[in-house]
Design a protein around this motif. Structure first.
Motif: not given
Length: 111
Positions: A23-36, A43-52
């Motif tokens: 839904r955010a248009g980001v890589a699942k692997s990258y999201l996983s590394t952020i969560e862990r 990036s702010i762009s990533f944060i904005e996409k995930v927050a939305a």
């Protein structure tokens, strides 16, 4: 940590890593590394996409619960810095220099 806040909100909403990433248009692997907390500076762009996708304001992901929330002026300054091409690394370098300079002034005042 931002990763733990993202994970908590994602789980509260019953969303999988794949759901949020798609839904955010980001890589699942990258999201996983952020969560862990393997990757800690998204990036702010990533944060904005995930927050939305999670239905929260970007600053809700950035603030610590024990800290005062970012007001509109701080958000505007960060957005302007990003639009102007200032990188996270440049901002971090500026902050480190400013802290060093303040510490040096405090040490000189003590002497």
């Amino acid at each position: 940590m931002i990763g733990k806040r993202i994970q908590k909100l994602r789980l509260e909403r019953g969303l999988s890593l794949s759901d949020v990433a798609d839904r955010a248009g980001v890589a699942k692997s990258y999201l996983s590394t952020i969560e862990r907390d393997i990757q800690k500076n998204p990036s702010i762009s990533f944060i904005e996409k995930v927050a939305a996708v999670l239905g929260v304001a970007p600053q809700d992901l950035l603030q610590h619960h024990d800290e005062e929330p970012l007001d509109a002026d701080w958000v505007a300054i960060l957005q302007e810095a990003r639009k102007s091409g200032v990188t996270k690394e440049q901002l971090e370098e500026f902050l480190a220099f400013t802290k060093w300079k303040l510490d040096k002034q405090k040490s000189a005042d003590v002497l």
